[in-house]
Design a protein around this motif. Structure first.
Motif, PDB file in Angstrom:
ATOM      1  N   PRO A  33       0.827  -1.214   0.000  1.00  0.00           N
ATOM      2  CA  PRO A  33       0.000   0.000   0.000  1.00  0.00           C
ATOM      3  C   PRO A  33       0.860   1.262   0.000  1.00  0.00           C
ATOM      4  O   PRO A  33       1.905   1.315   0.652  1.00  0.00           O
ATOM      5  CB  PRO A  33      -0.819  -0.124   1.290  1.00  0.00           C
ATOM      6  CG  PRO A  33      -0.094  -1.119   2.132  1.00  0.00           C
ATOM      7  CD  PRO A  33       0.589  -2.057   1.186  1.00  0.00           C
ATOM      8  N   PRO A  34       0.441   2.289  -0.724  1.00  0.00           N
ATOM      9  CA  PRO A  34       1.249   3.513  -0.858  1.00  0.00           C
ATOM     10  C   PRO A  34       1.174   4.392   0.389  1.00  0.00           C
ATOM     11  O   PRO A  34       0.120   4.559   1.001  1.00  0.00           O
ATOM     12  CB  PRO A  34       0.632   4.221  -2.059  1.00  0.00           C
ATOM     13  CG  PRO A  34      -0.803   3.763  -2.057  1.00  0.00           C
ATOM     14  CD  PRO A  34      -0.779   2.339  -1.559  1.00  0.00           C
ATOM     15  N   LEU A  35       2.318   4.970   0.746  1.00  0.00           N
ATOM     16  CA  LEU A  35       2.417   5.870   1.886  1.00  0.00           C
ATOM     17  C   LEU A  35       3.378   6.991   1.515  1.00  0.00           C
ATOM     18  O   LEU A  35       4.551   6.734   1.224  1.00  0.00           O
ATOM     19  CB  LEU A  35       2.934   5.115   3.108  1.00  0.00           C
ATOM     20  CG  LEU A  35       3.255   5.941   4.369  1.00  0.00           C
ATOM     21  CD1 LEU A  35       2.010   6.657   4.885  1.00  0.00           C
ATOM     22  CD2 LEU A  35       3.856   5.041   5.453  1.00  0.00           C
ATOM     23  N   ASP A  92      -1.153  16.737  -5.214  1.00  0.00           N
ATOM     24  CA  ASP A  92      -2.280  16.080  -5.878  1.00  0.00           C
ATOM     25  C   ASP A  92      -1.930  15.675  -7.303  1.00  0.00           C
ATOM     26  O   ASP A  92      -2.377  14.627  -7.780  1.00  0.00           O
ATOM     27  CB  ASP A  92      -3.513  16.971  -5.874  1.00  0.00           C
ATOM     28  CG  ASP A  92      -4.764  16.177  -6.230  1.00  0.00           C
ATOM     29  OD1 ASP A  92      -5.009  15.138  -5.577  1.00  0.00           O
ATOM     30  OD2 ASP A  92      -5.480  16.573  -7.173  1.00  0.00           O
ATOM     31  N   VAL A  93      -1.120  16.477  -7.986  1.00  0.00           N
ATOM     32  CA  VAL A  93      -0.672  16.075  -9.327  1.00  0.00           C
ATOM     33  C   VAL A  93       0.249  14.862  -9.218  1.00  0.00           C
ATOM     34  O   VAL A  93       0.182  13.944 -10.055  1.00  0.00           O
ATOM     35  CB  VAL A  93       0.032  17.245 -10.042  1.00  0.00           C
ATOM     36  CG1 VAL A  93       0.549  16.799 -11.405  1.00  0.00           C
ATOM     37  CG2 VAL A  93      -0.918  18.427 -10.211  1.00  0.00           C
ATOM     38  N   LEU A  94       1.087  14.818  -8.191  1.00  0.00           N
ATOM     39  CA  LEU A  94       1.924  13.640  -7.979  1.00  0.00           C
ATOM     40  C   LEU A  94       1.071  12.404  -7.730  1.00  0.00           C
ATOM     41  O   LEU A  94       1.353  11.330  -8.268  1.00  0.00           O
ATOM     42  CB  LEU A  94       2.875  13.871  -6.801  1.00  0.00           C
ATOM     43  CG  LEU A  94       3.765  12.680  -6.408  1.00  0.00           C
ATOM     44  CD1 LEU A  94       4.690  12.281  -7.561  1.00  0.00           C
ATOM     45  CD2 LEU A  94       4.579  13.017  -5.158  1.00  0.00           C
ATOM     46  N   ARG A  95       0.034  12.540  -6.924  1.00  0.00           N
ATOM     47  CA  ARG A  95      -0.882  11.410  -6.692  1.00  0.00           C
ATOM     48  C   ARG A  95      -1.429  10.868  -8.008  1.00  0.00           C
ATOM     49  O   ARG A  95      -1.438   9.654  -8.249  1.00  0.00           O
ATOM     50  CB  ARG A  95      -2.040  11.854  -5.798  1.00  0.00           C
ATOM     51  CG  ARG A  95      -3.112  10.783  -5.592  1.00  0.00           C
ATOM     52  CD  ARG A  95      -4.438  11.380  -5.167  1.00  0.00           C
ATOM     53  NE  ARG A  95      -4.949  12.362  -6.106  1.00  0.00           N
ATOM     54  CZ  ARG A  95      -5.556  12.057  -7.262  1.00  0.00           C
ATOM     55  NH1 ARG A  95      -5.739  10.786  -7.615  1.00  0.00           N
ATOM     56  NH2 ARG A  95      -5.971  13.009  -8.073  1.00  0.00           N
ATOM     57  N   LEU A 100      -2.733   6.818  -8.254  1.00  0.00           N
ATOM     58  CA  LEU A 100      -3.398   6.500  -6.991  1.00  0.00           C
ATOM     59  C   LEU A 100      -4.737   7.223  -6.892  1.00  0.00           C
ATOM     60  O   LEU A 100      -4.838   8.401  -7.203  1.00  0.00           O
ATOM     61  CB  LEU A 100      -2.525   6.916  -5.810  1.00  0.00           C
ATOM     62  CG  LEU A 100      -1.109   6.321  -5.759  1.00  0.00           C
ATOM     63  CD1 LEU A 100      -0.343   6.908  -4.571  1.00  0.00           C
ATOM     64  CD2 LEU A 100      -1.165   4.802  -5.664  1.00  0.00           C
ATOM     65  N   GLU A 101      -5.754   6.503  -6.455  1.00  0.00           N
ATOM     66  CA  GLU A 101      -7.038   7.131  -6.145  1.00  0.00           C
ATOM     67  C   GLU A 101      -7.022   7.714  -4.739  1.00  0.00           C
ATOM     68  O   GLU A 101      -7.550   8.795  -4.494  1.00  0.00           O
ATOM     69  CB  GLU A 101      -8.173   6.109  -6.284  1.00  0.00           C
ATOM     70  CG  GLU A 101      -8.446   5.673  -7.702  1.00  0.00           C
ATOM     71  CD  GLU A 101      -8.939   6.816  -8.576  1.00  0.00           C
ATOM     72  OE1 GLU A 101      -9.700   7.681  -8.068  1.00  0.00           O
ATOM     73  OE2 GLU A 101      -8.552   6.867  -9.758  1.00  0.00           O
ATOM     74  N   ARG A 102      -6.429   6.953  -3.818  1.00  0.00           N
ATOM     75  CA  ARG A 102      -6.351   7.358  -2.421  1.00  0.00           C
ATOM     76  C   ARG A 102      -4.967   7.003  -1.895  1.00  0.00           C
ATOM     77  O   ARG A 102      -4.268   6.184  -2.489  1.00  0.00           O
ATOM     78  CB  ARG A 102      -7.420   6.642  -1.571  1.00  0.00           C
ATOM     79  CG  ARG A 102      -8.841   6.889  -2.029  1.00  0.00           C
ATOM     80  CD  ARG A 102      -9.823   6.044  -1.231  1.00  0.00           C
ATOM     81  NE  ARG A 102      -9.817   6.415   0.189  1.00  0.00           N
ATOM     82  CZ  ARG A 102     -10.563   7.374   0.707  1.00  0.00           C
ATOM     83  NH1 ARG A 102     -11.394   8.062  -0.063  1.00  0.00           N
ATOM     84  NH2 ARG A 102     -10.518   7.651   2.003  1.00  0.00           N
ATOM     85  N   MET A 103      -4.596   7.596  -0.765  1.00  0.00           N
ATOM     86  CA  MET A 103      -3.272   7.326  -0.210  1.00  0.00           C
ATOM     87  C   MET A 103      -3.265   7.679   1.262  1.00  0.00           C
ATOM     88  O   MET A 103      -4.183   8.325   1.788  1.00  0.00           O
ATOM     89  CB  MET A 103      -2.204   8.129  -0.956  1.00  0.00           C
ATOM     90  CG  MET A 103      -2.420   9.625  -0.928  1.00  0.00           C
ATOM     91  SD  MET A 103      -1.336  10.499  -2.071  1.00  0.00           S
ATOM     92  CE  MET A 103      -1.821  12.200  -1.802  1.00  0.00           C
TER      93      MET A 103
END
Length: 284
Positions: A33-35, A92-95, A100-103
């Motif tokens: 999972p991304p963090l 948010d652009v990096l997300r 990724l939808e959520r993080m």
């Protein structure tokens, strides 16, 4: 993940809001999972956070960006574009770049200001939020003795270059620890392998005070919907318990952990409690 994946382990760049932004990914296996660990944007750089939080890479895919104007990431042409609002927009652009939808997010000090700002601006995109010794835009501190002490040290030094800025930060570092005699400042210096950016320091704090950059986060804390853990050292004089208590009171359902005998770097002064708390919160 393929080696070309933006989430593959290693160093990466991304074009974000017309700037080249560098980030590192740490992961011991694919599909964790991304963090995101967000460093402070004032010029300290990302390396101390890469070193300090690497242990989490056995359970998470860690993404540590170098914010605009920091490390090798591009500076904006206008210093007023260094504000927390701009850095939040970059995040948010990096997300999106990462797919990724959520993080989940961790932020320390003014990196906490960015992580908190993101959770305010994009509440539906954050699962877990860990704020460590966080700053809070719009909060008026009652105890400003730390800044008076820093000012006295600054008055006796020349701080006109990046190298002199690094020396200044190291000179004031004992003020950040509850017990500097236990080797915390030396541990910080050893982990801090880069040269900071004096330009980023002035630009970031100046932009947050500009008419277009001001942000009263205090009145927007109720917008945060993420599970939130707030950690603060009892002896942190720079952000401090009063700031953490304000955040925790404003973020519905948040948990506040106050560490005794601890300053601004709880992973140094209260290692076991810090890692137990962060890891159990993120894995829950």
């Amino acid at each position: 993940m393929s080696s070309s994946s933006p989430l593959s382990a290693g160093a990466h760049t991304a074009n974000i809001n017309n700037l080249t932004i560098h980030y590192k990914v740490l992961a011991t296996s694919p599909n964790l999972p991304p963090l995101i660990i967000h460093p402070p944007p004032w010029g300290v750089g990302a390396d101390i956070y890469v070193n300090a939080f690497a242990r989490l890479s056995s359970h998470f895919t860690l993404i540590i960006p170098s914010p605009r104007g920091n490390d090798s990431s591009d500076r904006p042409a206008d210093a007023s574009a260094m504000s927390t609002r701009h850095v939040v927009a970059d995040l948010d652009v990096l997300r999106s770049h990462l797919g990724l939808e959520r993080m989940s997010l961790i932020g320390h000090s003014s990196g906490g200001t960015v992580a908190l700002g993101y959770a305010i601006k994009f509440p539906e995109r954050v699962d877990n939020l860990v704020l460590i010794e966080t700053d809070l835009l719009g909060y008026q501190r009652k105890d400003v003795s730390f800044f008076a002490d820093v000012g006295k040290i600054h008055a006796g030094m020349s701080v006109g270059s990046d190298a002199e800025f690094r020396e200044f930060v190291l000179r004031i570092m004992p003020l950040y620890f509850a017990h500097p005699e236990n080797g915390g400042p030396e541990a910080f210096e050893k982990a801090w392998t880069s040269v900071p950016s004096l330009w980023a320091y002035g630009a970031y704090y100046g932009a947050d005070q500009s008419e277009g950059g001001k942000w009263d986060q205090v009145v927007e804390l109720d917008k945060v919907k993420a599970r939130t853990l707030v950690i603060v050292g009892r002896q942190d004089r720079t952000c401090g318990v009063e700031v953490a208590e304000c955040v925790a009171a404003g973020v519905q359902g948040s948990s506040l952990e106050v560490f005794e005998e601890c300053g601004h770097f709880p992973w140094v002064e209260q290692q076991q409690r810090f890692w137990d708390g962060v890891e159990s919160f993120l894995k829950a």
